[in-house]
Design an enzyme around this catalytic site. Structure first.
Site, PDB file in Angstrom:
ATOM      1  N   TYR A 203       0.873  -1.178   0.000  1.00  0.00           N
ATOM      2  CA  TYR A 203       0.000   0.000   0.000  1.00  0.00           C
ATOM      3  C   TYR A 203       0.906   1.222   0.000  1.00  0.00           C
ATOM      4  O   TYR A 203       1.781   1.326   0.874  1.00  0.00           O
ATOM      5  CB  TYR A 203      -0.843   0.053   1.282  1.00  0.00           C
ATOM      6  N   PRO A 294     -12.761  -0.349  -1.009  1.00  0.00           N
ATOM      7  CA  PRO A 294     -11.989  -1.604  -1.009  1.00  0.00           C
ATOM      8  C   PRO A 294     -10.668  -1.542  -0.234  1.00  0.00           C
ATOM      9  O   PRO A 294     -10.005  -2.566  -0.086  1.00  0.00           O
ATOM     10  CB  PRO A 294     -11.726  -1.857  -2.504  1.00  0.00           C
TER      11      PRO A 294
HETATM   12  C1  LIG Z   1     -15.533  -3.674  -9.259  1.00  0.00           C
HETATM   13  C2  LIG Z   1     -15.510  -4.128  -7.803  1.00  0.00           C
HETATM   14  C3  LIG Z   1     -14.276  -4.340  -7.169  1.00  0.00           C
HETATM   15  C4  LIG Z   1     -14.230  -4.750  -5.819  1.00  0.00           C
HETATM   16  N1  LIG Z   1     -13.019  -4.962  -5.209  1.00  0.00           N
HETATM   17  C5  LIG Z   1     -12.998  -5.383  -3.908  1.00  0.00           C
HETATM   18  C6  LIG Z   1     -11.771  -5.674  -3.236  1.00  0.00           C
HETATM   19  O1  LIG Z   1     -10.701  -5.508  -3.790  1.00  0.00           O
HETATM   20  N2  LIG Z   1     -11.837  -6.125  -1.931  1.00  0.00           N
HETATM   21  C7  LIG Z   1     -13.033  -6.328  -1.265  1.00  0.00           C
HETATM   22  O2  LIG Z   1     -13.082  -6.791  -0.109  1.00  0.00           O
HETATM   23  N3  LIG Z   1     -14.183  -6.055  -1.875  1.00  0.00           N
HETATM   24  C8  LIG Z   1     -14.187  -5.608  -3.172  1.00  0.00           C
HETATM   25  N4  LIG Z   1     -15.356  -5.372  -3.776  1.00  0.00           N
HETATM   26  C9  LIG Z   1     -16.536  -5.598  -3.002  1.00  0.00           C
HETATM   27  C10 LIG Z   1     -16.926  -7.074  -2.989  1.00  0.00           C
HETATM   28  O3  LIG Z   1     -16.740  -7.609  -4.268  1.00  0.00           O
HETATM   29  C11 LIG Z   1     -18.366  -7.128  -2.513  1.00  0.00           C
HETATM   30  O4  LIG Z   1     -18.383  -6.647  -1.185  1.00  0.00           O
HETATM   31  C12 LIG Z   1     -18.985  -8.518  -2.598  1.00  0.00           C
HETATM   32  O5  LIG Z   1     -19.188  -8.892  -3.940  1.00  0.00           O
HETATM   33  C13 LIG Z   1     -20.329  -8.531  -1.860  1.00  0.00           C
HETATM   34  O6  LIG Z   1     -20.946  -9.771  -2.052  1.00  0.00           O
HETATM   35  P1  LIG Z   1     -22.523  -9.899  -2.105  1.00  0.00           P
HETATM   36  O7  LIG Z   1     -22.801 -11.342  -2.198  1.00  0.00           O
HETATM   37  O8  LIG Z   1     -23.125  -9.102  -1.026  1.00  0.00           O
HETATM   38  O9  LIG Z   1     -22.962  -9.131  -3.450  1.00  0.00           O
HETATM   39  P2  LIG Z   1     -22.576  -9.406  -4.969  1.00  0.00           P
HETATM   40  O10 LIG Z   1     -21.315 -10.152  -5.095  1.00  0.00           O
HETATM   41  O11 LIG Z   1     -22.688  -8.085  -5.653  1.00  0.00           O
HETATM   42  O12 LIG Z   1     -23.731 -10.348  -5.471  1.00  0.00           O
HETATM   43  C14 LIG Z   1     -25.041  -9.886  -5.697  1.00  0.00           C
HETATM   44  C15 LIG Z   1     -25.695 -10.744  -6.758  1.00  0.00           C
HETATM   45  O13 LIG Z   1     -27.072 -10.393  -6.865  1.00  0.00           O
HETATM   46  C16 LIG Z   1     -27.438 -10.419  -8.227  1.00  0.00           C
HETATM   47  N5  LIG Z   1     -28.639  -9.606  -8.388  1.00  0.00           N
HETATM   48  C17 LIG Z   1     -28.747  -8.250  -8.282  1.00  0.00           C
HETATM   49  N6  LIG Z   1     -30.015  -7.870  -8.502  1.00  0.00           N
HETATM   50  C18 LIG Z   1     -30.727  -8.991  -8.754  1.00  0.00           C
HETATM   51  C19 LIG Z   1     -32.086  -9.239  -9.080  1.00  0.00           C
HETATM   52  N7  LIG Z   1     -32.965  -8.235  -9.199  1.00  0.00           N
HETATM   53  N8  LIG Z   1     -32.486 -10.509  -9.268  1.00  0.00           N
HETATM   54  C20 LIG Z   1     -31.605 -11.534  -9.156  1.00  0.00           C
HETATM   55  N9  LIG Z   1     -30.290 -11.360  -8.876  1.00  0.00           N
HETATM   56  C21 LIG Z   1     -29.871 -10.105  -8.674  1.00  0.00           C
HETATM   57  C22 LIG Z   1     -26.198  -9.866  -8.919  1.00  0.00           C
HETATM   58  O14 LIG Z   1     -26.164 -10.193 -10.287  1.00  0.00           O
HETATM   59  C23 LIG Z   1     -25.086 -10.518  -8.128  1.00  0.00           C
HETATM   60  O15 LIG Z   1     -24.688 -11.761  -8.666  1.00  0.00           O
HETATM   61  C24 LIG Z   1     -15.428  -4.948  -5.114  1.00  0.00           C
HETATM   62  C25 LIG Z   1     -16.657  -4.737  -5.769  1.00  0.00           C
HETATM   63  C26 LIG Z   1     -16.722  -4.327  -7.086  1.00  0.00           C
HETATM   64  C27 LIG Z   1     -18.052  -4.097  -7.758  1.00  0.00           C
END
Ligand SMILES: Cc1cc2nc3c(=O)[nH]c(=O)nc-3n(C[C@H](O)[C@H](O)[C@H](O)COP(=O)(O)OP(=O)(O)OC[C@H]3O[C@@H](n4cnc5c(N)ncnc54)[C@H](O)[C@@H]3O)c2cc1C
Length: 395
Positions: A203, A294
Site C-alpha cells: 500500500y 476496497p
Molecule cells: C468492481 C468491484 C471491485 C471490488 N473490489 C474489492 C476488493 O478488492 N476487496 C473487497 O473486499 N471487496 C471488493 N469489492 C466488493 C466485494 O466484491 C463485494 O463486497 C462482494 O461482492 C459482496 O458480495 P454480495 O454477495 O453481497 O454481493 P454481490 O457479489 O454483488 O452479489 C449480488 C448478486 O445479486 C445479483 N442480483 C442483483 N439484482 C438482482 C435481481 N434483481 N435478481 C436476481 N439477482 C440479482 C447480482 O447479479 C449478483 O450476482 C469490489 C466490488 C466491485 C463491484
C-alpha cells in the site's frame, strides 16, 4: 432449474453472501432457492475482491468449499505500507499469529456453485427478481422473470443478497435507514499478465495519490491507482497507467513487472450502512446492506460474515416466529461497524481525501502511529486478518 411456486426461503443473488447462506441453511436442513439475474458464465467472469480473512477462509473450509482455496490460495503473513521515504512491513504472523489468503472472489463463487450443484441446491440463473411484496406484514411474494416468463414465488422469508443497485433498493425505496459517506475519489484498477514484483501487498501513500500492488496468483498482478471520481477511463492509456504506477509504487528495491493489461475498471470509493437491515420478513445481507471502500479488503469478508448471522436468525425464526428476527441487526452490526471503521481509517490514511492541510497532516501522523510500535501494528494486523465471525454456523 425452474423457480418453484413456494419455497421457505428465497435468496436473491448468487454472490458470496447468497451462496454461503444457502449452504449453511442446507446443512441445517432448511430448503432455499437462489435466484440470480445473470448467467452462470457471467457470474464466474466477474473480477472483484481477492483478500480472504482467516476466519472466512476457515469457514469456507468447514462448509466444504475450501479445498481449492487451501491448495491454490496464497497465504500472506504480512503487508507493507509505503509513505514518505519509508516502507514498513506489518508482520501478521509475528504480531497476532494470523494470516490472510489471496484467492479471488470469482474462485470462491465457482467453488460454492460446484458444491451447490453437487448437493442439489436449486440455483436459478437468468432469473431477475422484479419486485418483492407483502414482506412488512406477512409472508412475502417474490416476482421473478425467467426467459421472458413471469413467475410468483411464495415464501416465509426473503433474503436480499443482491448487492448494490439490486431489487432491494427499489423494494425498500423511501424506507431505508441509510448512513452514507462519499469520498469523491475512485480506484482505477488493472489486472495485468505479469508476476507480482513482491510476495505481499504494498500500500503506498504518495503525494499524487494512493496506489496498491496486489495479486491474483503467482502470474497475475492487480494494481490500483487513486484517481478523482470524475475520471474517465478513456483518458488513461496503458502508457499513462504504467507511468503513474511506477511513480507511486517503485522504490526500496521494488520495480513493478509490466505485462498486458487484461482488464481495467473504475471503483468509486464510498461507504454506506443500512442501520435496520431487516424490514419485516425481508433481510438484507452483504453489499445490499452495507458497502465499504476496497482499501481495507472488507466487502467480501463482511458479506460472508452476514450470511452466518442471517442463517442463525432464520433458524430461530422457524422455531420462534417473527420476533426472533429482531436480533439479526444487532448481532451483525458489531462486525460490520468494525469493518466500516477499519475501511474508513485505511482510506483516509492513504488517500488524498482531505483538502484541508491540517487533516492531511493528521492522516499522515495516523499512518506513522499504526506502524510505530508492536502494539499498534498488532491492532492493525488483528483487524486486517479479520475480526471473529459474530456466530458459529453450526452452533
Ligand atoms: C468492481 C468491484 C471491485 C471490488 N473490489 C474489492 C476488493 O478488492 N476487496 C473487497 O473486499 N471487496 C471488493 N469489492 C466488493 C466485494 O466484491 C463485494 O463486497 C462482494 O461482492 C459482496 O458480495 P454480495 O454477495 O453481497 O454481493 P454481490 O457479489 O454483488 O452479489 C449480488 C448478486 O445479486 C445479483 N442480483 C442483483 N439484482 C438482482 C435481481 N434483481 N435478481 C436476481 N439477482 C440479482 C447480482 O447479479 C449478483 O450476482 C469490489 C466490488 C466491485 C463491484
Amino acid at each position: 432449474v425452474r423457480p418453484p411456486a413456494h419455497c421457505p426461503v428465497v435468496i436473491v443473488g448468487a454472490g458470496p453472501a447468497g451462496l454461503v447462506l444457502a449452504r449453511i441453511l442446507g446443512l441445517h436442513g432448511i430448503e432455499s432457492v437462489v435466484l440470480e439475474r445473470r448467467s452462470h458464465d457471467h457470474v464466474l467472469a466477474r473480477a472483484r475482491a481477492g483478500i480472504v480473512e482467516q476466519p472466512v477462509a476457515d469457514l469456507l473450509d468447514e462448509l466444504g468449499a475450501g479445498d481449492r482455496l487451501r491448495r491454490e490460495g496464497l497465504v500472506h503473513e504480512g503487508v507493507s505500507f509505503r509513505f514518505g521515504e519509508r516502507t514498513c512491513r506489518i508482520d501478521f504472523a509475528e504480531t497476532v499469529g494470523r494470516h490472510v489468503v489471496v484467492y479471488s472472489q470469482q474462485d470462491i463463487v465457482a467453488d460454492l456453485l460446484d458444491l451447490h450443484a453437487a448437493v442439489g441446491t436449486p440455483v436459478v440463473f437468468g432469473a431477475e427478481v422484479t419486485s418483492i411484496d407483502d414482506f412488512e406484514d406477512g409472508p412475502p411474494r417474490v416476482r421473478v422473470l425467467v426467459d421472458g416468463h413471469e413467475a410468483v414465488i411464495g415464501c416465509d422469508l426473503v433474503v436480499c443478497a443482491d448487492g448494490t443497485h439490486g431489487v432491494s433498493e427499489t423494494a425498500l425505496q423511501g424506507r431505508r435507514a441509510l448512513l452514507r459517506r462519499i469520498y469523491r475519489r475512485s480506484w482505477l484498477g488493472v489486472l495485468v499478465d505479469a508476476a507480482p514484483a513482491a510476495d505481499e501487498l504494498l500500500y503506498s501513500r504518495h503525494r499524487d495519490g494512493f496506489a496498491l500492488m496486489s495479486m491474483r496468483g503467482a502470474h497475475r498482478t492487480r494494481l490500483y491507482l487513486e484517481v478523482p471520481a470524475s475520471t474517465c477511463l478513456d483518458d488513461w492509456s496503458d502508457d499513462r497507467i504504467w507511468t503513474e504506477l511506477h511513480r507511486r509504487l517503485d522504490g526500496d528495491g521494488l520495480v513493478l513487472n509490466e505485462g498486458d493489461v487484461l482488464e481495467r475498471g473504475l471503483t468509486p470509493l464510498a461507504s454506506s450502512i443500512d442501520q435496520r437491515m431487516r424490514y419485516g420478513r425481508l433481510l438484507l445481507v452483504g453489499d445490499a446492506a452495507h458497502v465499504v471502500p476496497p482499501t481495507g479488503a472488507k466487502g467480501l469478508n463482511c458479506a460472508i460474515g452476514d450470511a452466518v448471522v442471517a442463517a442463525r436468525a432464520i433458524r430461530e425464526f422457524r422455531c420462534r416466529g417473527e420476533e426472533a428476527l429482531a436480533t439479526y441487526t444487532s448481532m451483525a452490526s458489531a462486525r460490520i461497524w468494525g469493518a466500516q471503521r477499519f475501511s474508513w481509517q485505511m482510506t483516509t490514511m492513504f488517500h488524498q481525501v482531505d483538502t484541508d492541510p491540517y487533516e492531511r497532516e493528521l492522516r499522515l501522523r495516523q499512518l506513522e502511529h499504526v506502524t510505530s510500535s508492536a502494539e499498534a501494528m498488532a491492532d492493525l494486523a488483528r483487524q486486517y486478518t479479520g475480526l471473529d465471525l459474530a456466530d458459529r454456523w453450526d452452533a
